[in-house]
Structure formats: C-alpha cells, structure tokens
Design a protein around this motif. Structure first.
Motif, mmCIF file in Angstrom:
data_model
loop_
_atom_site.group_PDB
_atom_site.id
_atom_site.type_symbol
_atom_site.label_atom_id
_atom_site.label_comp_id
_atom_site.label_asym_id
_atom_site.label_seq_id
_atom_site.Cartn_x
_atom_site.Cartn_y
_atom_site.Cartn_z
ATOM 1 N N SER A 37 41.458 31.983 34.484
ATOM 2 C CA SER A 37 41.108 30.563 34.539
ATOM 3 C C SER A 37 42.127 29.767 35.346
ATOM 4 N N LEU A 38 43.406 30.079 35.150
ATOM 5 C CA LEU A 38 44.447 29.379 35.908
ATOM 6 C C LEU A 38 44.330 29.674 37.401
ATOM 7 N N HIS A 71 42.641 27.580 42.901
ATOM 8 C CA HIS A 71 41.856 27.665 44.131
ATOM 9 C C HIS A 71 40.717 26.644 44.165
ATOM 10 N N GLY A 72 40.805 25.630 43.325
ATOM 11 C CA GLY A 72 39.876 24.516 43.413
ATOM 12 C C GLY A 72 38.562 24.690 42.676
ATOM 13 N N PHE A 73 38.442 25.714 41.837
ATOM 14 C CA PHE A 73 37.215 25.901 41.064
ATOM 15 C C PHE A 73 37.269 25.068 39.786
ATOM 16 N N ASN A 74 36.112 24.555 39.394
ATOM 17 C CA ASN A 74 35.983 23.875 38.109
ATOM 18 C C ASN A 74 35.651 24.921 37.053
ATOM 19 N N VAL A 75 36.552 25.112 36.097
ATOM 20 C CA VAL A 75 36.408 26.172 35.106
ATOM 21 C C VAL A 75 35.892 25.592 33.798
ATOM 22 N N THR A 76 34.857 26.222 33.276
ATOM 23 C CA THR A 76 34.326 25.867 31.960
ATOM 24 C C THR A 76 34.569 27.025 31.012
ATOM 25 N N PHE A 77 35.334 26.766 29.964
ATOM 26 C CA PHE A 77 35.560 27.786 28.943
ATOM 27 C C PHE A 77 34.363 27.820 28.004
ATOM 28 N N SER A 107 62.373 47.199 41.270
ATOM 29 C CA SER A 107 61.011 47.644 41.620
ATOM 30 C C SER A 107 59.949 46.669 41.160
ATOM 31 N N ARG A 108 60.301 45.411 41.098
ATOM 32 C CA ARG A 108 59.310 44.423 40.681
ATOM 33 C C ARG A 108 58.123 44.429 41.647
ATOM 34 N N GLY A 109 56.939 44.607 41.076
ATOM 35 C CA GLY A 109 55.729 44.633 41.898
ATOM 36 C C GLY A 109 55.126 43.251 42.022
ATOM 37 N N GLN A 110 53.826 43.242 42.304
ATOM 38 C CA GLN A 110 53.121 41.979 42.435
ATOM 39 C C GLN A 110 53.107 41.217 41.118
ATOM 40 N N ARG A 111 53.148 39.920 41.230
ATOM 41 C CA ARG A 111 52.860 39.073 40.084
ATOM 42 C C ARG A 111 51.345 38.862 40.018
ATOM 43 N N TRP A 112 50.889 38.233 38.938
ATOM 44 C CA TRP A 112 49.456 38.070 38.713
ATOM 45 C C TRP A 112 48.777 37.335 39.868
ATOM 46 N N ASP A 113 49.369 36.248 40.341
ATOM 47 C CA ASP A 113 48.710 35.407 41.342
ATOM 48 C C ASP A 113 48.363 36.190 42.612
ATOM 49 N N ASP A 114 49.326 36.938 43.131
ATOM 50 C CA ASP A 114 49.062 37.704 44.357
ATOM 51 C C ASP A 114 48.037 38.799 44.105
ATOM 52 N N ASN A 115 48.139 39.452 42.969
ATOM 53 C CA ASN A 115 47.201 40.512 42.610
ATOM 54 C C ASN A 115 45.779 39.961 42.503
ATOM 55 N N TRP A 116 45.630 38.800 41.882
ATOM 56 C CA TRP A 116 44.313 38.177 41.708
ATOM 57 C C TRP A 116 43.736 37.746 43.057
ATOM 58 N N ASP A 117 44.575 37.131 43.882
ATOM 59 C CA ASP A 117 44.102 36.687 45.196
ATOM 60 C C ASP A 117 43.593 37.854 46.029
ATOM 61 N N GLN A 118 44.211 39.000 45.869
ATOM 62 C CA GLN A 118 43.845 40.171 46.656
ATOM 63 C C GLN A 118 42.567 40.840 46.157
ATOM 64 N N ASN A 119 42.348 40.850 44.842
ATOM 65 C CA ASN A 119 41.260 41.648 44.285
ATOM 66 C C ASN A 119 40.074 40.854 43.762
ATOM 67 N N VAL A 120 40.307 39.645 43.264
ATOM 68 C CA VAL A 120 39.219 38.890 42.638
ATOM 69 C C VAL A 120 38.697 37.780 43.525
ATOM 70 N N LEU A 121 39.578 37.080 44.197
ATOM 71 C CA LEU A 121 39.137 35.942 45.027
ATOM 72 C C LEU A 121 38.057 36.330 46.030
ATOM 73 N N PRO A 122 38.148 37.497 46.699
ATOM 74 C CA PRO A 122 37.062 37.869 47.613
ATOM 75 C C PRO A 122 35.702 38.022 46.925
ATOM 76 N N LEU A 123 35.690 38.462 45.646
ATOM 77 C CA LEU A 123 34.435 38.575 44.924
ATOM 78 C C LEU A 123 33.839 37.193 44.611
ATOM 79 N N ILE A 124 34.720 36.264 44.272
ATOM 80 C CA ILE A 124 34.266 34.918 43.885
ATOM 81 C C ILE A 124 33.778 34.134 45.099
ATOM 82 N N THR A 125 34.423 34.307 46.230
ATOM 83 C CA THR A 125 34.088 33.498 47.417
ATOM 84 C C THR A 125 33.076 34.169 48.336
ATOM 85 N N ALA A 126 32.675 35.409 48.032
ATOM 86 C CA ALA A 126 31.702 36.109 48.876
ATOM 87 C C ALA A 126 30.375 35.361 48.868
ATOM 88 N N PRO A 127 29.702 35.257 50.014
ATOM 89 C CA PRO A 127 28.419 34.544 50.067
ATOM 90 C C PRO A 127 27.347 35.266 49.267
#
Length: 478
Positions: free
Chosen positions: A82-83, A88-94, A458-478
């Motif tokens: 949700s965060l 990324h400008g989405f209106n989230v409804t819980f 060895s700190r890897g990705q944080r949540w934000d970068d991981n989400w942008d890489q894997n989920v954002l393309p699914l949400i913004t796909a036409p």
C-alpha cells in the motif's frame, strides 16, 4: 456518497422489477409476457453491469483495492504494498475483514462445520456488499491466505467491474488449516480444491519464494512472479541513544530491563541493565557486564513450537551452572496469538537464574528499534507448506542482526548457514549454537561479530527497489 446511493437504488429497482417480471412470467397464460420479461431483465442486467464497469478515465486507472481477510497489523507485506502504491500516485483503498466478538458469540452455538459454513456465507455477503459499493478500481490486490472466500468473490467482482485481479501468495491456506485439522479433514480437502480451482483465475500472481513459484507452476498451472520480502527502511541498527531511551521506557513496565545493582546511587548516571547515560555529558554507553539480548517474535500459532527455545534456554542455564564462561541472557519474545497463554504457563514453570524471559507487547514504532538493539535473533517459524519464508528474519537482517533459525525446506533462500546465521533442527542444537555464538560476548569479534559484519557488507535491495522492479510493471501494464 451519491454514487453509492444511486448504485444501491439501481440494484434495488433491478431486483424488484426482476421479481415482478418473474411473477408475471410464472402466472401469464400467453407467450408475450415471458418474452417481455426476459427482454426487460436482460436489458436491466446489461445496464447494471455497464454501470458497475463504468470508469472515470485516469482517476479510476489510479485506484487499487488492497484486500486482506484478516488483521492488517499482522500483514506488513500488504502494508508495504500500500505504501509503495501511494508513493507512485495510486489511490489505495483498504478492504479489511475480521470477525467481531459479537458475531463469534452468535456463531459459536452450533456444530463446528455449520459454524464455519455460516461464517463463510456471511463473509461472502459482506465482501460483495463492500466491493460492489466502492468506486471502480483498476486493480484488486489480494493476500492469500486467508483466501476463503475472498479469492472467488474478488475474482467475480473483478469480472463484473473490469478490474485486474492480482493474488499475492504468502502461503497455501489449506496447509495452515491442516496444522489444526489434519490433511484428510473434509474442510482441508475442500480448502485445497477451492485454492486449486479459483487461484488460476487471477490475472497476475505474486509469491514469496522461488520454491513456491516452481510449485505454483508445476502443480497449480499458475505463472507467478517472485517478490521476496525485503526490510523496510525503518529496520536498521539502532543508535545507542535510541537504544537507551527504549530500554528506559521498557524498564518502567518490565523488571528484566531494570538495573539489578542496588548500590547504584549515583544520580548523575541513568542506568538500565543494558545501558547507562552520563547525565553530565549526556553520553550513552553499553555496560560491560550487561546480559546478552536475545529476541524472537511470534504469532503464537501451531507453526511455531516455542518449547524448542525454552528447552534450549534451560540447557544454556545448565552450561553456566556447569562452569562455562557465558553471559546471562534476557530473552524477549514479542507478539500475541492464540497459544500465548499456554506458553506463558510453561515459562512461569521454569526455574532459571541466569536467563530472564520477557514477553512484551510493543508499539509498532518500538519493534524495529528493539530489533536494532538486540545481540541475536531466534526464529522458530516452521512453514506449513515448506514454501514460504519468515518475515521476522527479513526484518532482523535489515537490522544486521544475526539469526538462529529452525530448518525447513526453502529456508536456504534466506538464511545462509555459517554466513549470516545458523540453522538448527532441535533444542539441543540451538543450545550449542547459543553457547558458541555468545562465548566471546560482549566482544564484537568471534562468530557473532563475523555474522554481523557479513550482514552489513551484503545488504541487498530494500523493499522499495524490489517492488519497483517486480510489481510496478504489473500494475502499470496496459
């Protein structure tokens, strides 16, 4: 609000007119009435569906419903979704659902199967009512489990309203039910069939491990994207000043955090069992004679056997009494859940001199501070499916906190034995690991210090970068 009232009124009129026309159909003697009835009902149904699917341009395309059939407080992953959507400008409804105490009293009077079926029917009606009344959503993002009945209802509403349906698979619901009822119980079999039937209907699927991704593909026919849990930015090593402030607050309620020495009358020094603040120079230091701070968190459910930790702590006590040079322990176990009372009785029955156990309920903002202040974490999560990973370990690693975790199938995707922590199989092995890791405490060297250094480097990705890489393309796909 007006749109909600209009939609409800339209649905009411549709039902009334349909009922009248159906009665006309059943009582009419000529052939005209059935044709008129069927035509009218069809037209009304099409108009209602058109209204349900009505979009408002770009505004609707930026709306996402996040659906959790349970306590959102126990689902940090959905909170992070949700965060990220909001950033990324989405209106989230819980859309959150639980069962009130009043309804549980109402449902508890009959046979268990009838109670469960009645509960599911009520949830179906509630979900339909809420999801059909809210503004049209471009996406419905649902957590599973729990998925009964929300998968079927969310899919139906997505079809009716033209939304894209996404399931985030945290585990399999039927495997969790099997912990209480057994694999062959009719409810467990029904739940498995339900997930197998409705799960593949989602447009997109997310999951928490590559092992689950492979299982979904091979056994369910579902193509999923692995979105590993990653720590949020609030999980980090805690500065000494914040550690001391937290310890002081906890000491007001929990004696395990209070300074033990009665001769400490120096008013210029503020002490806890772990830390001291020099009030003249306002400097904080960790006490050289402090105990080690061991932390674990739990929901006190069947998939975590805390008797393993309690037996290990008894063995650790035996090591000290036997002459081993080891620090005392303060073991903090956070969380709440159905089996907490059972384990509290076990804890109260223990006779420990060098190990103190504390079970506080922490405020949300205090939990990451305490993780970042601890010396060692312990995880007793046993995956019901063998395919999910414990979020608590992710958070601990975010704080560079080494972990001892109980073994199960895919744990290696997160905990690397002898690299960022240790994996154990029983209480005896855990006790030996505690002894080994804490043998040089409080020195920053030794195996414990090496694991912490490995986590820092060895700190890897944080949540934000991981989400942008894997989920954002699914949400913004036409």
């Amino acid at each position: 609000m007006a749109a909600h009232c209009t939609c409800t009124a339209f649905l009411t009129v549709f039902i009334l007119v349909s009922s009248v026309l159906t009665a006309c159909f059943l009582s009419g003697s000529d052939g005209t009435c059935p044709v008129v009835s069927l035509t009218a009902v069809t037209v009304l149904a099409l108009l209602w569906l058109r209204r349900l699917r009505r979009r408002r341009g770009a505004e609707t395309d930026r709306r996402v419903c996040v659906l959790v059939l349970g306590d959102i407080g126990r689902s940090p992953r959905m909170q992070y979704h949700s965060l990220s959507l909001s950033k990324h400008g989405f209106n989230v409804t819980f859309c959150l659902f639980g069962v009130s105490k009043l309804r549980m009293l109402f449902l508890s009077g009959g046979p268990r199967l009838l109670t469960y079926v009645t509960k599911v029917i009520l949830q179906v009606l509630q979900l339909l009512f809420v999801l059909l009344r809210m503004d049209a959503q471009s996406h419905i993002l649902m957590q599973n489990p729990p998925g009964l009945p929300s998968i079927a209802v969310a899919w139906l509403v997505s079809v009716l309203r033209g939304s894209t349906f996404i399931i985030d698979w945290h585990n399999y619901g039927y495997t969790i039910m099997a912990l209480s009822h057994g694999q062959r119980h009719p409810l467990v079999r029904m739940a498995k069939w339900y997930e197998l039937f409705f799960g593949p209907l989602a447009a997109h699927n997310l999951c928490v491990t590559n092992a689950m991704k492979d299982d979904l593909q091979e056994n369910w026919g579902i193509k999923a994207t692995t979105l590993y849990d990653r720590p949020a930015s609030i999980f980090r090593e805690t500065p000494l000043e914040l550690q001391h402030e937290l310890f002081m607050r906890l000491a007001d309620t929990y004696p395990q955090f209070q300074s033990e020495r009665s001769d400490e009358a120096d008013v210029q020094v503020e002490r806890t069992v772990f830390s001291a603040r020099d009030l003249t120079g306002d400097t904080v230091t960790l006490r050289a004679e402090r105990p080690a701070l061991l932390i674990s968190s739990t929901s006190w459910t069947e998939d975590e056997d805390f008797s393993v930790l309690l037996k290990a702590l008894e063995e650790y006590e035996g090591f000290i009494k036997g002459g081993s040079s080891l620090p005392s322990l303060v073991c903090v176990i956070t969380g709440k859940g159905p089996q907490k009372e059972h384990y509290m009785k076990l804890i109260d029955s223990l006779s420990l001199q060098h190990v103190k156990i504390c079970t506080p309920w922490l405020e949300a903002e205090d939990y990451p501070v305490l993780l970042g202040s601890a010396d060692l974490g312990v995880c007793l999560h046993m995956s019901s499916s063998g395919l999910d990973l414990p979020m608590k370990v992710v958070d601990m690693f975010g704080c560079c906190l080494p972990v001892c975790a109980i073994d199960f199938n895919c744990l290696h995707e997160l905990v690397k034995h002898e690299e960022n922590g240790l994996i154990f199989r029983d209480s005896q092995e855990l006790a030996e690991q505690l002894k080994s890791l804490l043998s040089e405490f409080p020195s920053s060297g030794g195996r414990l210090g090496a694991f912490r250094s490995s986590l820092r480097s060895s700190r890897g990705q944080r949540w934000d970068d991981n989400w942008d890489q894997n989920v954002l393309p699914l949400i913004t796909a036409p």
